[in-house]
Write a protein that holds these residues in place. Sequence first.
Motif, PDB file in Angstrom:
ATOM      1  N   ILE A 150     -11.639 -14.086  12.036  1.00  0.00           N
ATOM      2  CA  ILE A 150     -10.360 -13.567  11.552  1.00  0.00           C
ATOM      3  C   ILE A 150     -10.337 -13.858  10.068  1.00  0.00           C
ATOM      4  O   ILE A 150     -10.551 -15.004   9.644  1.00  0.00           O
ATOM      5  CB  ILE A 150      -9.174 -14.244  12.259  1.00  0.00           C
ATOM      6  CG1 ILE A 150      -9.174 -13.835  13.746  1.00  0.00           C
ATOM      7  CG2 ILE A 150      -7.853 -13.849  11.613  1.00  0.00           C
ATOM      8  CD1 ILE A 150      -8.189 -14.576  14.594  1.00  0.00           C
ATOM      9  N   MET A 151     -10.160 -12.823   9.276  1.00  0.00           N
ATOM     10  CA  MET A 151     -10.200 -13.010   7.825  1.00  0.00           C
ATOM     11  C   MET A 151      -9.180 -12.132   7.127  1.00  0.00           C
ATOM     12  O   MET A 151      -8.653 -11.180   7.717  1.00  0.00           O
ATOM     13  CB  MET A 151     -11.616 -12.750   7.289  1.00  0.00           C
ATOM     14  CG  MET A 151     -12.101 -11.323   7.442  1.00  0.00           C
ATOM     15  SD  MET A 151     -13.907 -11.158   7.360  1.00  0.00           S
ATOM     16  CE  MET A 151     -14.289 -11.740   5.747  1.00  0.00           C
ATOM     17  N   LYS A 152      -8.913 -12.461   5.870  1.00  0.00           N
ATOM     18  CA  LYS A 152      -8.004 -11.628   5.079  1.00  0.00           C
ATOM     19  C   LYS A 152      -8.798 -10.441   4.540  1.00  0.00           C
ATOM     20  O   LYS A 152     -10.012 -10.546   4.309  1.00  0.00           O
ATOM     21  CB  LYS A 152      -7.445 -12.434   3.909  1.00  0.00           C
ATOM     22  CG  LYS A 152      -6.483 -13.523   4.328  1.00  0.00           C
ATOM     23  CD  LYS A 152      -6.003 -14.257   3.098  1.00  0.00           C
ATOM     24  CE  LYS A 152      -5.050 -15.385   3.475  1.00  0.00           C
ATOM     25  NZ  LYS A 152      -4.706 -16.221   2.327  1.00  0.00           N
ATOM     26  N   SER A 153      -8.067  -9.316   4.296  1.00  0.00           N
ATOM     27  CA  SER A 153      -8.745  -8.144   3.744  1.00  0.00           C
ATOM     28  C   SER A 153      -9.341  -8.473   2.382  1.00  0.00           C
ATOM     29  O   SER A 153     -10.379  -7.924   1.995  1.00  0.00           O
ATOM     30  CB  SER A 153      -7.780  -6.968   3.641  1.00  0.00           C
ATOM     31  OG  SER A 153      -6.607  -7.347   2.955  1.00  0.00           O
ATOM     32  N   SER A 154      -8.713  -9.417   1.647  1.00  0.00           N
ATOM     33  CA  SER A 154      -9.253  -9.811   0.339  1.00  0.00           C
ATOM     34  C   SER A 154     -10.643 -10.429   0.500  1.00  0.00           C
ATOM     35  O   SER A 154     -11.544 -10.162  -0.295  1.00  0.00           O
ATOM     36  CB  SER A 154      -8.314 -10.803  -0.352  1.00  0.00           C
ATOM     37  OG  SER A 154      -8.075 -11.913   0.477  1.00  0.00           O
ATOM     38  N   GLU A 155     -10.817 -11.207   1.556  1.00  0.00           N
ATOM     39  CA  GLU A 155     -12.124 -11.835   1.788  1.00  0.00           C
ATOM     40  C   GLU A 155     -13.171 -10.792   2.183  1.00  0.00           C
ATOM     41  O   GLU A 155     -14.328 -10.878   1.781  1.00  0.00           O
ATOM     42  CB  GLU A 155     -12.005 -12.891   2.895  1.00  0.00           C
ATOM     43  CG  GLU A 155     -11.146 -14.077   2.504  1.00  0.00           C
ATOM     44  CD  GLU A 155     -10.859 -14.999   3.676  1.00  0.00           C
ATOM     45  OE1 GLU A 155     -11.016 -16.212   3.490  1.00  0.00           O
ATOM     46  OE2 GLU A 155     -10.494 -14.525   4.761  1.00  0.00           O
ATOM     47  N   LEU A 156     -12.731  -9.826   2.969  1.00  0.00           N
ATOM     48  CA  LEU A 156     -13.657  -8.769   3.402  1.00  0.00           C
ATOM     49  C   LEU A 156     -14.164  -7.972   2.197  1.00  0.00           C
ATOM     50  O   LEU A 156     -15.373  -7.742   2.038  1.00  0.00           O
ATOM     51  CB  LEU A 156     -12.967  -7.844   4.405  1.00  0.00           C
ATOM     52  CG  LEU A 156     -13.855  -6.738   4.987  1.00  0.00           C
ATOM     53  CD1 LEU A 156     -14.630  -7.238   6.197  1.00  0.00           C
ATOM     54  CD2 LEU A 156     -13.034  -5.529   5.409  1.00  0.00           C
ATOM     55  N   VAL A 157     -13.216  -7.569   1.335  1.00  0.00           N
ATOM     56  CA  VAL A 157     -13.591  -6.754   0.178  1.00  0.00           C
ATOM     57  C   VAL A 157     -14.432  -7.584  -0.801  1.00  0.00           C
ATOM     58  O   VAL A 157     -15.427  -7.098  -1.358  1.00  0.00           O
ATOM     59  CB  VAL A 157     -12.334  -6.168  -0.513  1.00  0.00           C
ATOM     60  CG1 VAL A 157     -12.705  -5.466  -1.807  1.00  0.00           C
ATOM     61  CG2 VAL A 157     -11.623  -5.205   0.418  1.00  0.00           C
ATOM     62  N   GLU A 158     -14.055  -8.848  -0.977  1.00  0.00           N
ATOM     63  CA  GLU A 158     -14.818  -9.721  -1.872  1.00  0.00           C
ATOM     64  C   GLU A 158     -16.262  -9.857  -1.367  1.00  0.00           C
ATOM     65  O   GLU A 158     -17.215  -9.808  -2.151  1.00  0.00           O
ATOM     66  CB  GLU A 158     -14.138 -11.096  -1.940  1.00  0.00           C
ATOM     67  CG  GLU A 158     -14.677 -11.966  -3.057  1.00  0.00           C
ATOM     68  CD  GLU A 158     -13.895 -13.275  -3.189  1.00  0.00           C
ATOM     69  OE1 GLU A 158     -12.665 -13.251  -3.025  1.00  0.00           O
ATOM     70  OE2 GLU A 158     -14.539 -14.302  -3.456  1.00  0.00           O
TER      71      GLU A 158
END
Lengths: 485, 45
Positions: free
Chosen positions: A231-239
């Motif tokens: 489970i992650m934030k979209s910011s982490e995914l894009v980063e």
Amino acid sequence: MSRIVVLGAGISGHVAATHLRRKLSKEHTVTVVSPNSNYQWVPSNIWVGIGRMEPKDIIFPLEPLYKKKGIEFKQAKVVTFHPEGDTEIDKPFVKAEYVAGEAKGTTEKVTYDYLINATGPKLAFEMTEGLKPATHKAYSVCTYTHATEAWHALDQLIQQMKQGKKAKILIGTGHAKSTCQGAAFEYILNVEQELNRHGVRDMAELTWIANEPQLGDFGMDGMLLSYGSNIMKSSELVEMVFEDRGIKWIIGAGVNKIEEGVAHYETLDGEFHTETYDFAMLIPAFSGHGFKAYDKNDQDITEKLFRGFMIVDADYTPKPYEEWSVQDWPETYQNPSYANIFAPGIAFAPPHAISKPRVSKNGTPISPAPPRTGMPSGITAKLVADNIIDTIKKKKPSLHHKGSMGNMGAACIASSGYGITKGSGISITTFPIVPDFNKYPDTYGRKLGKTFGEIGLAGHWLKLALHHAFLYKAKMRPFWWLIPE
Amino acid sequence: MTRRISKRKRFIMMNPIIQFFKFIYLSLKILVIVAGGHGGTREVQ
């Protein structure tokens, strides 16, 4: 005998017109008024912008289809709204000016019983000084002509890089209040893959610039999502994706001026900076079209119909971010002053942003405007059409069909590279689009499981499948209505 | 700290056979979420 006039023939207008025509008998007239002669499948503009598709692959002429299906078509742009008629005509009408053919330049009062305003946004390039497609080395992919220009310029730059030129490429948002970060996100990843394909990736410095406070905000305040077993934030995914592709990023940046190869911007900390580039693709701000409305006596009643975009059944009471509610968002897209006027898709005025509003230390608002992409545009257009159909058939007002963006899912299939075996896509599905903090208080207003991300070749195939499926649907081929919005 | 895409993950992302099944799964999952219904929000209040 009713006449339904649809303004605009984009995703929203076309969906409404086709459903109306299919479900209403021929005694009722469906009229589309649009300045564009072609339908374009906007999500595939990205692939035109990297030269992997031609404009002909994503457009088709509207007039022959409409003629065959019994939809009246006027290639004209709406000029003014007259929801009460005027002293000459006792019926509501819009004044439209023809933009092509023998009637070019002439105006007509197009009367209606029901009006669907699906005029979408105005691409407000003028809101950023110097930002104009194909000038100052800055381009857009918002239309297929813009995307074609972008590809020609990028192709030239790739040829120069093959000769040894080092280049800087800047992609993102071109205004402090732009939206549609998703399109720019897709474009930068596709450009990165194309540079690799042409063997010049190491010659280019690729930079993302956006008004988002964090990567992956997408104008939706970001999201908490499931990604595989994580489970992650979209910011982490894009980063993670940007790190993987070697893309630098500048966030919280409001671009305010474009000069030849130079972008001027202000950041949330109040600093002013510049970024040089050899090629830029910057999404402009979106605005309403500046339409005027008049009553029967020719008095200006624009404020009854518009606040930039069209006023619908939203709660427009100004309130602080902490008091924003999912219930503020419209459900039927009906204008409260005139019950026979609707505005689905991008044409309606949102009650407020979705992302938390932020201002720089100098007081400049720098945060994304709310996105309203193809999927909700189609869904809202269909429900508006269904309500009109019910009203006509039952001979009494019916608003049974509802679709708030706070109770609607959206799939953003972001292409991140083209190719049957080498392609990639980042599928981000969000439910609901507008976070509901009462229903889902522990997961940032969204339902985990229904809000998830996937990266891989399957995402590319899915985007390609949607391209073909939605063009099939738009062309009204056999059983087209079985394909959902 | 930024997460990285591991070699194993990258293999899965680009393997056409695995991705074929992922494509079927994703198509159905997205169809269920997006076409699975929508409605108002005000009645619940």
